[in-house]
Design a protein around this motif. Structure first.
Motif, PDB file in Angstrom:
ATOM      1  N   GLY A   1       0.898  -1.283  -0.066  1.00 41.64           N
ATOM      2  CA  GLY A   1      -0.070   0.034  -0.037  1.00 41.64           C
ATOM      3  C   GLY A   1       0.917   1.154   0.213  1.00 41.64           C
ATOM      4  O   GLY A   1       0.353   2.534   0.325  1.00 41.64           O
ATOM      5  N   GLY A   2       2.124   1.227  -0.527  1.00 38.46           N
ATOM      6  CA  GLY A   2       2.818   2.405  -0.983  1.00 38.46           C
ATOM      7  C   GLY A   2       3.650   2.687   0.576  1.00 38.46           C
ATOM      8  O   GLY A   2       4.481   3.530   0.673  1.00 38.46           O
ATOM      9  N   ALA A   3       3.612   1.811   1.505  1.00 35.65           N
ATOM     10  CA  ALA A   3       4.222   1.894   2.993  1.00 35.65           C
ATOM     11  C   ALA A   3       5.569   1.949   2.840  1.00 35.65           C
ATOM     12  O   ALA A   3       6.330   2.594   3.429  1.00 35.65           O
ATOM     13  N   LEU A   4       6.179   0.675   2.487  1.00 33.16           N
ATOM     14  CA  LEU A   4       7.674   0.427   2.501  1.00 33.16           C
ATOM     15  C   LEU A   4       7.840  -0.437   1.207  1.00 33.16           C
ATOM     16  O   LEU A   4       7.377  -1.056   0.540  1.00 33.16           O
ATOM     17  N   THR A   5       9.439  -0.412   1.140  1.00 35.06           N
ATOM     18  CA  THR A   5       9.990  -1.497   0.272  1.00 35.06           C
ATOM     19  C   THR A   5      11.009  -2.180   1.163  1.00 35.06           C
ATOM     20  O   THR A   5      11.777  -1.451   1.878  1.00 35.06           O
ATOM     21  N   VAL A   6      11.264  -3.635   0.989  1.00 31.60           N
ATOM     22  CA  VAL A   6      12.124  -4.113   1.819  1.00 31.60           C
ATOM     23  C   VAL A   6      12.658  -5.425   1.155  1.00 31.60           C
ATOM     24  O   VAL A   6      12.308  -5.964   0.369  1.00 31.60           O
ATOM     25  N   ASN A   7      14.303  -5.378   1.207  1.00 27.64           N
ATOM     26  CA  ASN A   7      15.055  -6.493   0.652  1.00 27.64           C
ATOM     27  C   ASN A   7      16.073  -6.725   1.394  1.00 27.64           C
ATOM     28  O   ASN A   7      16.429  -6.024   2.491  1.00 27.64           O
TER      29      ASN A   7
ATOM     30  N   LEU B   1      19.434  -5.979   5.881  1.00 33.23           N
ATOM     31  CA  LEU B   1      18.013  -5.706   5.543  1.00 33.23           C
ATOM     32  C   LEU B   1      17.977  -4.213   5.326  1.00 33.23           C
ATOM     33  O   LEU B   1      18.620  -3.434   6.003  1.00 33.23           O
ATOM     34  N   VAL B   2      17.523  -4.149   3.999  1.00 33.11           N
ATOM     35  CA  VAL B   2      17.619  -2.841   3.459  1.00 33.11           C
ATOM     36  C   VAL B   2      16.020  -2.302   3.204  1.00 33.11           C
ATOM     37  O   VAL B   2      15.518  -3.075   2.703  1.00 33.11           O
ATOM     38  N   GLY B   3      15.632  -1.127   3.804  1.00 41.01           N
ATOM     39  CA  GLY B   3      14.231  -0.692   3.303  1.00 41.01           C
ATOM     40  C   GLY B   3      14.030   0.608   2.789  1.00 41.01           C
ATOM     41  O   GLY B   3      14.977   1.452   3.395  1.00 41.01           O
ATOM     42  N   PHE B   4      12.874   1.071   2.621  1.00 46.16           N
ATOM     43  CA  PHE B   4      12.593   2.278   2.127  1.00 46.16           C
ATOM     44  C   PHE B   4      11.248   2.823   2.680  1.00 46.16           C
ATOM     45  O   PHE B   4      10.271   2.044   2.568  1.00 46.16           O
ATOM     46  N   THR B   5      10.804   3.784   3.330  1.00 48.47           N
ATOM     47  CA  THR B   5       9.678   4.235   3.796  1.00 48.47           C
ATOM     48  C   THR B   5       9.543   5.832   3.245  1.00 48.47           C
ATOM     49  O   THR B   5      10.463   6.476   3.541  1.00 48.47           O
ATOM     50  N   PRO B   6       8.495   6.054   2.827  1.00 42.34           N
ATOM     51  CA  PRO B   6       7.456   5.133   2.104  1.00 42.34           C
ATOM     52  C   PRO B   6       8.033   4.628   0.894  1.00 42.34           C
ATOM     53  O   PRO B   6       9.113   4.673   0.500  1.00 42.34           O
ATOM     54  N   GLY B   7       7.354   3.678   0.582  1.00 37.84           N
ATOM     55  CA  GLY B   7       7.824   2.533  -0.564  1.00 37.84           C
ATOM     56  C   GLY B   7       8.203   3.284  -1.859  1.00 37.84           C
ATOM     57  O   GLY B   7       7.707   4.359  -1.871  1.00 37.84           O
ATOM     58  N   MET B   8       9.193   2.584  -2.698  1.00 40.88           N
ATOM     59  CA  MET B   8       9.577   3.167  -3.822  1.00 40.88           C
ATOM     60  C   MET B   8       9.525   2.551  -5.099  1.00 40.88           C
ATOM     61  O   MET B   8      10.109   2.976  -6.069  1.00 40.88           O
ATOM     62  N   ASP B   9       8.812   1.491  -5.060  1.00 43.52           N
ATOM     63  CA  ASP B   9       8.603   0.724  -6.482  1.00 43.52           C
ATOM     64  C   ASP B   9       9.884   0.281  -6.874  1.00 43.52           C
ATOM     65  O   ASP B   9      10.606   0.685  -8.077  1.00 43.52           O
ATOM     66  N   ARG B  10      11.041  -0.225  -5.907  1.00 39.82           N
ATOM     67  CA  ARG B  10      12.332  -0.406  -6.342  1.00 39.82           C
ATOM     68  C   ARG B  10      12.695  -1.724  -7.083  1.00 39.82           C
ATOM     69  O   ARG B  10      13.750  -1.855  -7.598  1.00 39.82           O
ATOM     70  N   PHE B  11      11.753  -2.832  -7.017  1.00 39.04           N
ATOM     71  CA  PHE B  11      12.244  -4.022  -7.381  1.00 39.04           C
ATOM     72  C   PHE B  11      12.383  -3.995  -8.976  1.00 39.04           C
ATOM     73  O   PHE B  11      13.632  -4.585  -9.508  1.00 39.04           O
ATOM     74  N   ASP B  12      11.834  -3.019  -9.742  1.00 41.44           N
ATOM     75  CA  ASP B  12      12.301  -3.088 -11.263  1.00 41.44           C
ATOM     76  C   ASP B  12      13.606  -2.452 -11.233  1.00 41.44           C
ATOM     77  O   ASP B  12      14.537  -2.599 -12.338  1.00 41.44           O
ATOM     78  N   TYR B  13      13.865  -1.409 -10.615  1.00 40.75           N
ATOM     79  CA  TYR B  13      15.175  -0.948 -10.529  1.00 40.75           C
ATOM     80  C   TYR B  13      16.348  -2.182 -10.300  1.00 40.75           C
ATOM     81  O   TYR B  13      17.363  -2.034 -10.825  1.00 40.75           O
ATOM     82  N   TYR B  14      16.074  -2.806  -9.337  1.00 40.28           N
ATOM     83  CA  TYR B  14      17.086  -3.970  -8.727  1.00 40.28           C
ATOM     84  C   TYR B  14      17.073  -4.904 -10.050  1.00 40.28           C
ATOM     85  O   TYR B  14      18.290  -5.689 -10.210  1.00 40.28           O
TER      86      TYR B  14
END
Length: 167
Positions: free
Chosen positions: A43-49, A117-130
């Protein structure tokens, strides 16, 4: 919109990503990123990898984000992180949050490995970047493609004398 007692509106559902089902990709020699939660599933809250670095891995070059805080939790090993113009050494169990617009970089400390553990808040749609980083690693895309994606993925590259001179 769904509400629970004493909470803000909820725009997404609980998310479980099993480790064995998570997508893992090599983004550079000695570096593996495992993808757990992206903005579209939270829901746009975060991105985690997670990022796992072997000894000598280059890590992430100096960059900054304008829209999100990036955070790091060292699961194992030793990680060097540039924050502004200061290089910090993080050990297992250490946590760091880097607010928007602050240049930062990270890599395993010399002669060390690191799992983070790396994260972003709010989420950033990072998977396509990776995935783009993975395609560059595999020779299917170019560094120019990464540079051209800076605005889309809010990943803006910078320079740092302190990072260049670290031991």
């Amino acid at each position: 919109m769904n509400r629970t007692p004493n909470s803000a509106p909820r725009s997404h559902q609980p998310l479980l990503t099993r480790g064995g089902a998570a997508e893992a990709l090599a983004d550079a020699p000695g570096s593996v990123i495992t993808l757990f939660a992206d903005s579209d599933t939270t829901g746009g809250a975060l991105t985690v990898n997670t990022a796992r670095f072997e000894k000598g891995a280059a890590g992430a070059p100096v960059h900054f984000h304008t829209r999100a805080t990036e955070f790091f939790f060292v699961v194992d090993g030793t990680l060097q992180v540039l924050v502004g113009e200061k290089v910090l050494t993080l050990e297992k169990g250490d946590f760091l949050a880097v607010p928007p617009n602050i240049p930062h970089a990270f890599a395993p400390a010399p002669d060390a490995t690191a799992e983070v553990l790396v994260g972003f808040t709010p989420g950033m749609d990072r998977f396509d970047y990776y995935r783009l980083l993975g395609r560059v690693h595999d020779g299917e895309a170019t560094v120019q493609d990464i540079k051209d994606s800076s605005e889309k993925y809010d990943n803006h590259y910078a320079r740092s004398q302190a990072w260049d001179e670290r031991v």
